[in-house]
Write a protein that holds these residues in place. Structure first.
Motif, PDB file in Angstrom:
ATOM      1  N   ALA A   1       0.855  -1.165   0.000  1.00 32.64           N
ATOM      2  CA  ALA A   1       0.000   0.000   0.000  1.00 32.64           C
ATOM      3  C   ALA A   1       0.885   1.206   0.000  1.00 32.64           C
ATOM      4  CB  ALA A   1      -0.915  -0.047   1.192  1.00 32.64           C
ATOM      5  N   LEU A   2       0.611   2.125   0.867  1.00 34.12           N
ATOM      6  CA  LEU A   2       1.431   3.315   0.942  1.00 34.12           C
ATOM      7  C   LEU A   2       2.439   3.170   2.039  1.00 34.12           C
ATOM      8  CD1 LEU A   2      -1.224   5.921   0.319  1.00 34.12           C
ATOM      9  CD2 LEU A   2       0.382   4.835  -1.187  1.00 34.12           C
ATOM     10  N   GLY A   3       3.303   4.072   2.168  1.00 32.12           N
ATOM     11  CA  GLY A   3       4.302   3.902   3.155  1.00 32.12           C
ATOM     12  C   GLY A   3       4.681   5.146   3.887  1.00 32.12           C
ATOM     13  N   ALA A   4       5.508   4.915   4.846  1.00 28.78           N
ATOM     14  CA  ALA A   4       6.073   6.000   5.615  1.00 28.78           C
ATOM     15  C   ALA A   4       7.533   5.735   5.765  1.00 28.78           C
ATOM     16  CB  ALA A   4       5.413   6.048   6.961  1.00 28.78           C
ATOM     17  N   THR A   5       8.375   6.587   6.236  1.00 26.57           N
ATOM     18  CA  THR A   5       9.804   6.339   6.247  1.00 26.57           C
ATOM     19  C   THR A   5      10.424   6.331   7.612  1.00 26.57           C
ATOM     20  OG1 THR A   5       9.606   7.951   4.587  1.00 26.57           O
ATOM     21  CG2 THR A   5      11.664   6.810   4.736  1.00 26.57           C
ATOM     22  N   ALA A   6      11.578   5.712   7.707  1.00 25.33           N
ATOM     23  CA  ALA A   6      12.061   5.356   9.006  1.00 25.33           C
ATOM     24  C   ALA A   6      13.125   6.218   9.601  1.00 25.33           C
ATOM     25  CB  ALA A   6      12.567   3.954   8.950  1.00 25.33           C
ATOM     26  N   CYS A   7      13.297   6.079  10.916  1.00 24.81           N
ATOM     27  CA  CYS A   7      14.196   6.893  11.683  1.00 24.81           C
ATOM     28  C   CYS A   7      15.008   6.021  12.612  1.00 24.81           C
ATOM     29  CB  CYS A   7      13.397   7.838  12.546  1.00 24.81           C
ATOM     30  SG  CYS A   7      13.648   9.551  12.340  1.00 24.81           S
TER      31      CYS A   7
ATOM     32  N   GLY B   1      19.431  11.148   3.228  1.00 22.73           N
ATOM     33  CA  GLY B   1      18.728  12.265   3.837  1.00 22.73           C
ATOM     34  C   GLY B   1      17.556  12.759   3.026  1.00 22.73           C
ATOM     35  N   ASP B   2      17.495  12.378   1.740  1.00 21.30           N
ATOM     36  CA  ASP B   2      16.401  12.833   0.889  1.00 21.30           C
ATOM     37  C   ASP B   2      15.139  11.996   1.092  1.00 21.30           C
ATOM     38  OD1 ASP B   2      17.974  14.781  -0.192  1.00 21.30           O
ATOM     39  OD2 ASP B   2      18.429  13.696  -2.037  1.00 21.30           O
ATOM     40  N   THR B   3      14.003  12.653   0.955  1.00 22.59           N
ATOM     41  CA  THR B   3      12.696  11.990   1.010  1.00 22.59           C
ATOM     42  C   THR B   3      12.191  11.841  -0.415  1.00 22.59           C
ATOM     43  OG1 THR B   3      12.185  12.915   3.187  1.00 22.59           O
ATOM     44  CG2 THR B   3      10.323  12.138   1.857  1.00 22.59           C
ATOM     45  N   LEU B   4      11.936  10.607  -0.823  1.00 24.68           N
ATOM     46  CA  LEU B   4      11.537  10.313  -2.195  1.00 24.68           C
ATOM     47  C   LEU B   4      10.091   9.837  -2.242  1.00 24.68           C
ATOM     48  CD1 LEU B   4      14.755   8.439  -3.396  1.00 24.68           C
ATOM     49  CD2 LEU B   4      14.296  10.901  -3.332  1.00 24.68           C
ATOM     50  N   SER B   5       9.448  10.013  -3.391  1.00 25.91           N
ATOM     51  CA  SER B   5       8.038   9.648  -3.563  1.00 25.91           C
ATOM     52  C   SER B   5       7.924   8.365  -4.370  1.00 25.91           C
ATOM     53  CB  SER B   5       7.290  10.775  -4.285  1.00 25.91           C
ATOM     54  OG  SER B   5       7.309  11.960  -3.522  1.00 25.91           O
ATOM     55  N   ASP B   6       7.143   7.437  -3.863  1.00 24.81           N
ATOM     56  CA  ASP B   6       6.896   6.175  -4.559  1.00 24.81           C
ATOM     57  C   ASP B   6       5.396   6.012  -4.748  1.00 24.81           C
ATOM     58  OD1 ASP B   6       7.121   3.763  -5.748  1.00 24.81           O
ATOM     59  OD2 ASP B   6       8.127   2.751  -4.089  1.00 24.81           O
ATOM     60  N   PRO B   7       4.859   6.459  -5.890  1.00 25.20           N
ATOM     61  CA  PRO B   7       3.410   6.363  -6.114  1.00 25.20           C
ATOM     62  C   PRO B   7       2.956   4.916  -6.234  1.00 25.20           C
ATOM     63  CG  PRO B   7       4.440   7.915  -7.635  1.00 25.20           C
ATOM     64  CD  PRO B   7       5.540   7.140  -6.983  1.00 25.20           C
ATOM     65  N   ASP B   8       1.717   4.680  -5.824  1.00 25.86           N
ATOM     66  CA  ASP B   8       1.089   3.376  -6.011  1.00 25.86           C
ATOM     67  C   ASP B   8       1.018   3.086  -7.504  1.00 25.86           C
ATOM     68  OD1 ASP B   8      -0.918   1.303  -6.327  1.00 25.86           O
ATOM     69  OD2 ASP B   8      -1.507   1.722  -4.265  1.00 25.86           O
TER      70      ASP B   8
ATOM     71  N   VAL C   1      -3.167   2.811  -7.834  1.00 25.53           N
ATOM     72  CA  VAL C   1      -4.061   3.844  -7.322  1.00 25.53           C
ATOM     73  C   VAL C   1      -3.302   5.164  -7.363  1.00 25.53           C
ATOM     74  CG1 VAL C   1      -5.489   4.605  -5.397  1.00 25.53           C
ATOM     75  CG2 VAL C   1      -5.143   2.157  -5.808  1.00 25.53           C
ATOM     76  N   ALA C   2      -3.591   5.992  -8.361  1.00 23.41           N
ATOM     77  CA  ALA C   2      -2.781   7.176  -8.632  1.00 23.41           C
ATOM     78  C   ALA C   2      -2.751   8.161  -7.472  1.00 23.41           C
ATOM     79  CB  ALA C   2      -3.291   7.860  -9.892  1.00 23.41           C
ATOM     80  N   SER C   3      -3.807   8.177  -6.650  1.00 21.14           N
ATOM     81  CA  SER C   3      -3.875   9.161  -5.563  1.00 21.14           C
ATOM     82  C   SER C   3      -3.058   8.741  -4.344  1.00 21.14           C
ATOM     83  CB  SER C   3      -5.334   9.361  -5.144  1.00 21.14           C
ATOM     84  OG  SER C   3      -5.876   8.148  -4.642  1.00 21.14           O
ATOM     85  N   ASP C   4      -2.556   7.504  -4.337  1.00 19.93           N
ATOM     86  CA  ASP C   4      -1.825   7.001  -3.177  1.00 19.93           C
ATOM     87  C   ASP C   4      -0.318   7.123  -3.394  1.00 19.93           C
ATOM     88  OD1 ASP C   4      -4.141   6.451  -1.947  1.00 19.93           O
ATOM     89  OD2 ASP C   4      -4.009   4.278  -2.080  1.00 19.93           O
ATOM     90  N   VAL C   5       0.351   7.722  -2.432  1.00 20.90           N
ATOM     91  CA  VAL C   5       1.791   7.938  -2.538  1.00 20.90           C
ATOM     92  C   VAL C   5       2.452   7.619  -1.202  1.00 20.90           C
ATOM     93  CG1 VAL C   5       3.630   9.593  -3.017  1.00 20.90           C
ATOM     94  CG2 VAL C   5       1.438   9.801  -4.202  1.00 20.90           C
ATOM     95  N   ALA C   6       3.541   6.872  -1.267  1.00 25.84           N
ATOM     96  CA  ALA C   6       4.376   6.670  -0.094  1.00 25.84           C
ATOM     97  C   ALA C   6       5.580   7.589  -0.212  1.00 25.84           C
ATOM     98  CB  ALA C   6       4.834   5.229  -0.009  1.00 25.84           C
ATOM     99  N   THR C   7       5.945   8.249   0.874  1.00 25.35           N
ATOM    100  CA  THR C   7       7.193   9.004   0.886  1.00 25.35           C
ATOM    101  C   THR C   7       8.156   8.314   1.834  1.00 25.35           C
ATOM    102  OG1 THR C   7       6.226  10.532   2.502  1.00 25.35           O
ATOM    103  CG2 THR C   7       6.244  11.228   0.210  1.00 25.35           C
ATOM    104  N   VAL C   8       9.345   8.068   1.335  1.00 24.29           N
ATOM    105  CA  VAL C   8      10.322   7.247   2.038  1.00 24.29           C
ATOM    106  C   VAL C   8      11.621   8.039   2.180  1.00 24.29           C
ATOM    107  CG1 VAL C   8      11.502   5.013   2.073  1.00 24.29           C
ATOM    108  CG2 VAL C   8       9.278   5.230   0.937  1.00 24.29           C
ATOM    109  N   THR C   9      12.174   8.030   3.385  1.00 23.38           N
ATOM    110  CA  THR C   9      13.435   8.735   3.644  1.00 23.38           C
ATOM    111  C   THR C   9      14.511   7.741   4.058  1.00 23.38           C
ATOM    112  OG1 THR C   9      12.220  10.680   4.426  1.00 23.38           O
ATOM    113  CG2 THR C   9      14.554  10.559   4.976  1.00 23.38           C
ATOM    114  N   LEU C  10      15.650   7.826   3.406  1.00 28.38           N
ATOM    115  CA  LEU C  10      16.833   7.108   3.871  1.00 28.38           C
ATOM    116  C   LEU C  10      17.544   8.024   4.854  1.00 28.38           C
ATOM    117  CD1 LEU C  10      18.916   4.832   3.887  1.00 28.38           C
ATOM    118  CD2 LEU C  10      19.948   5.883   1.841  1.00 28.38           C
ATOM    119  N   VAL C  11      17.348   7.779   6.138  1.00 21.55           N
ATOM    120  CA  VAL C  11      17.903   8.641   7.181  1.00 21.55           C
ATOM    121  C   VAL C  11      19.396   8.395   7.340  1.00 21.55           C
ATOM    122  CG1 VAL C  11      17.786   9.245   9.628  1.00 21.55           C
ATOM    123  CG2 VAL C  11      15.690   8.673   8.377  1.00 21.55           C
ATOM    124  N   LYS C  12      19.798   7.114   7.293  1.00 24.52           N
ATOM    125  CA  LYS C  12      21.173   6.799   7.663  1.00 24.52           C
ATOM    126  C   LYS C  12      21.573   5.429   7.125  1.00 24.52           C
ATOM    127  CE  LYS C  12      21.913   7.906  11.852  1.00 24.52           C
ATOM    128  NZ  LYS C  12      21.925   7.926  13.333  1.00 24.52           N
TER     129      LYS C  12
END
Length: 210
Positions: free
Chosen positions: A19-25, A76-83, A86-97
């Motif tokens: 589904a969609l996502g969130a990014t980690a810390c 450090g960048d936050t990137l967008s990974d669309p579904d 489902v075009a309206s669904d987007v996960a934003t993922v950050t590579l923190v470290k």
């Protein structure tokens, strides 16, 4: 992206964000290179020459969470990974470290001779309108040009990152901590992630390290 299951593999675990996502810390005292600052090496040592981690500078997000948004970046960048469906669904993922090496929570988790454990600290946000089943599929490319996939022995099992992975509601965020077994002398040069985590499917968003 209405997912209702988590895909995992044993040993080399690939995990799909269906589904969609969130990014980690997470945090680490290891060597860190940020998006704005190269590397600093701690006093701790290892077969690979010392504890190191590549980190985000200041934790600032550099992209806007919109469909079709930025798909490539650096630590450090936050990137967008669309579904994909489902075009309206987007996960934003950050590579923190990128943490190299990591310290297993279980002292009995010993890498193969001539190898070491390397981990990622990542966050993912469900920016779509649907609930998401979040998983931690990621892969890394080494300085030897080879791809390395999730290792079940170290995945989420190191002290420098605390996973809060769970199913997400819209706008919720989670941290996840992929782990890998890399040969000594080989460093991470690229990190890839995909909402459809299968070995045969290329990563859909990628970070260059640092």
């Amino acid at each position: 992206m209405n997912a209702n299951s988590i895909r995992t593999r044993t040993g080399v675990a690939a995990v799909a964000l269906l589904a969609l996502g969130a990014t980690a810390c997470g945090s680490s005292s290891a060597k860190s290179t940020s998006a704005t600052q190269p590397q600093s090496t701690s006093a701790a040592g290892s077969d690979s020459g010392g504890d190191t981690s590549t980190t985000a500078g200041g934790g600032a997000s550099t992209t806007t969470p919109v469909a079709g948004g930025t798909r490539t970046g650096h630590v450090g960048d936050t990137l967008s990974d669309p579904d994909q469906y489902v075009a309206s669904d987007v996960a934003t993922v950050t590579l923190v470290k990128v943490i190299d090496p990591v310290t297993p929570v279980d002292a009995g988790t010993i890498p193969d001779p001539g190898s070491r454990w390397v981990g990622l600290d990542m966050t993912i946000v469900d920016n779509g309108g649907n609930a998401a089943v979040v998983t931690d599929e990621a892969r890394v490319t080494g300085s030897d040009g080879k791809e390395y996939f999730l290792n079940a022995d170290i995945e989420g099992n190191f002290k420098e990152c605390t996973s809060t992975l769970h199913d997400l509601q819209p706008n919720q965020k989670a941290t996840f901590c992929p782990g890998f077994l890399l040969p000594n002398g080989v460093t991470v040069t690229k990190v890839g992630y995909s909402t459809r985590a299968v070995d045969s499917i290329p990563s859909e968003i990628t970070w260059t390290v640092p």
